[in-house]
Motif scaffolding. Structure first.
Motif, PDB file in Angstrom:
ATOM      1  N   VAL A  14      86.923 -69.120  13.739  1.00  0.00           N
ATOM      2  CA  VAL A  14      86.378 -70.488  13.363  1.00  0.00           C
ATOM      3  C   VAL A  14      86.877 -70.755  11.864  1.00  0.00           C
ATOM      4  O   VAL A  14      87.372 -71.865  11.669  1.00  0.00           O
ATOM      5  N   GLU A  17      90.325 -72.020  11.087  1.00  0.00           N
ATOM      6  CA  GLU A  17      90.640 -73.494  11.247  1.00  0.00           C
ATOM      7  C   GLU A  17      90.234 -74.457  10.389  1.00  0.00           C
ATOM      8  O   GLU A  17      90.507 -75.689  10.303  1.00  0.00           O
ATOM      9  N   VAL A  22      86.063 -75.868  16.656  1.00  0.00           N
ATOM     10  CA  VAL A  22      86.470 -74.642  17.651  1.00  0.00           C
ATOM     11  C   VAL A  22      85.519 -74.467  18.958  1.00  0.00           C
ATOM     12  O   VAL A  22      84.359 -74.550  18.321  1.00  0.00           O
ATOM     13  N   ARG A  23      85.856 -74.561  19.836  1.00  0.00           N
ATOM     14  CA  ARG A  23      84.882 -74.178  21.197  1.00  0.00           C
ATOM     15  C   ARG A  23      84.988 -72.661  21.315  1.00  0.00           C
ATOM     16  O   ARG A  23      86.150 -72.098  21.355  1.00  0.00           O
ATOM     17  N   LEU A  24      83.888 -72.120  21.327  1.00  0.00           N
ATOM     18  CA  LEU A  24      83.748 -70.658  21.583  1.00  0.00           C
ATOM     19  C   LEU A  24      83.449 -70.446  22.984  1.00  0.00           C
ATOM     20  O   LEU A  24      82.594 -70.607  23.515  1.00  0.00           O
ATOM     21  N   VAL A  45      80.169 -74.727  19.886  1.00  0.00           N
ATOM     22  CA  VAL A  45      81.292 -75.393  19.185  1.00  0.00           C
ATOM     23  C   VAL A  45      80.857 -74.974  17.600  1.00  0.00           C
ATOM     24  O   VAL A  45      79.703 -74.747  17.265  1.00  0.00           O
ATOM     25  N   SER A  47      82.606 -74.950  13.398  1.00  0.00           N
ATOM     26  CA  SER A  47      83.553 -75.017  12.354  1.00  0.00           C
ATOM     27  C   SER A  47      83.086 -74.509  10.896  1.00  0.00           C
ATOM     28  O   SER A  47      81.890 -74.175  10.596  1.00  0.00           O
ATOM     29  N   TRP A 108      87.089 -80.947  20.330  1.00  0.00           N
ATOM     30  CA  TRP A 108      87.359 -79.801  19.587  1.00  0.00           C
ATOM     31  C   TRP A 108      89.079 -79.585  19.525  1.00  0.00           C
ATOM     32  O   TRP A 108      89.552 -79.809  20.290  1.00  0.00           O
ATOM     33  N   LYS A 109      89.341 -78.771  18.442  1.00  0.00           N
ATOM     34  CA  LYS A 109      90.875 -78.578  18.186  1.00  0.00           C
ATOM     35  C   LYS A 109      91.363 -77.441  18.895  1.00  0.00           C
ATOM     36  O   LYS A 109      92.311 -77.369  19.201  1.00  0.00           O
ATOM     37  N   VAL A 110      90.504 -76.130  18.908  1.00  0.00           N
ATOM     38  CA  VAL A 110      90.973 -74.997  19.403  1.00  0.00           C
ATOM     39  C   VAL A 110      89.761 -74.621  20.481  1.00  0.00           C
ATOM     40  O   VAL A 110      88.634 -74.712  20.086  1.00  0.00           O
ATOM     41  N   CYS A 111      90.232 -73.708  21.486  1.00  0.00           N
ATOM     42  CA  CYS A 111      89.278 -72.917  22.304  1.00  0.00           C
ATOM     43  C   CYS A 111      89.606 -71.456  21.827  1.00  0.00           C
ATOM     44  O   CYS A 111      90.844 -70.966  21.623  1.00  0.00           O
ATOM     45  N   VAL A 112      88.493 -70.583  21.575  1.00  0.00           N
ATOM     46  CA  VAL A 112      88.534 -69.120  21.243  1.00  0.00           C
ATOM     47  C   VAL A 112      88.186 -68.364  22.545  1.00  0.00           C
ATOM     48  O   VAL A 112      86.779 -68.730  22.765  1.00  0.00           O
TER      49      VAL A 112
END
Length: 115
Positions: A14, A17, A22-24, A45, A47, A108-112
């Motif tokens: 997180v 970024e 970020v989605r977790l 989510v 940040s 969200w920008k990214v998935c982790v």
């Protein structure tokens, strides 16, 4: 409300970024949130940023739950994440803020993690 402890590694993706949302998923969800009953949390989510200032706010986590009995689709609980001097992170929450009852989910920008 008692602060929760989170290992620094649980928030590093997180922080990488730099305040992007970020989605977790799966193991990327911090361990204290994985103890929620299955199906209670719809998605999480977060940040944040990198800092090593003692007691500095690093970011936050928002846990969205489906709210079938409410007039809106989601209930959101917010958690603030702070840097602890021992290398672990301190998490305060859940907080029901002004957006607790919400009709929208964030982009969200990214998935982790793995679904």
């Amino acid at each position: 409300m008692r602060p929760k402890i989170m290992l620094a590694g649980e928030f590093s993706a997180v922080q990488d970024e730099n305040w992007g949302v970020v989605r977790l998923h799966g193991d990327a969800v911090p361990s204290f949130l994985r103890r929620m009953p299955r199906g209670l949390a719809s998605f999480t989510v977060a940040s944040g940023q990198h800092t090593h200032e003692s007691a500095a706010r690093l970011g936050g986590l928002d846990v969205y739950r489906h709210a079938p009995d409410d007039p809106v689709p989601y209930n959101k609980d917010h958690y603030d994440v702070f840097f602890g001097s021992d290398g672990c992170l301190r998490v305060q929450g859940p907080v029901k803020d002004a957006d607790h009852w919400t009709s929208t989910a964030p982009a969200w920008k990214v998935c982790v993690g793995d679904e």
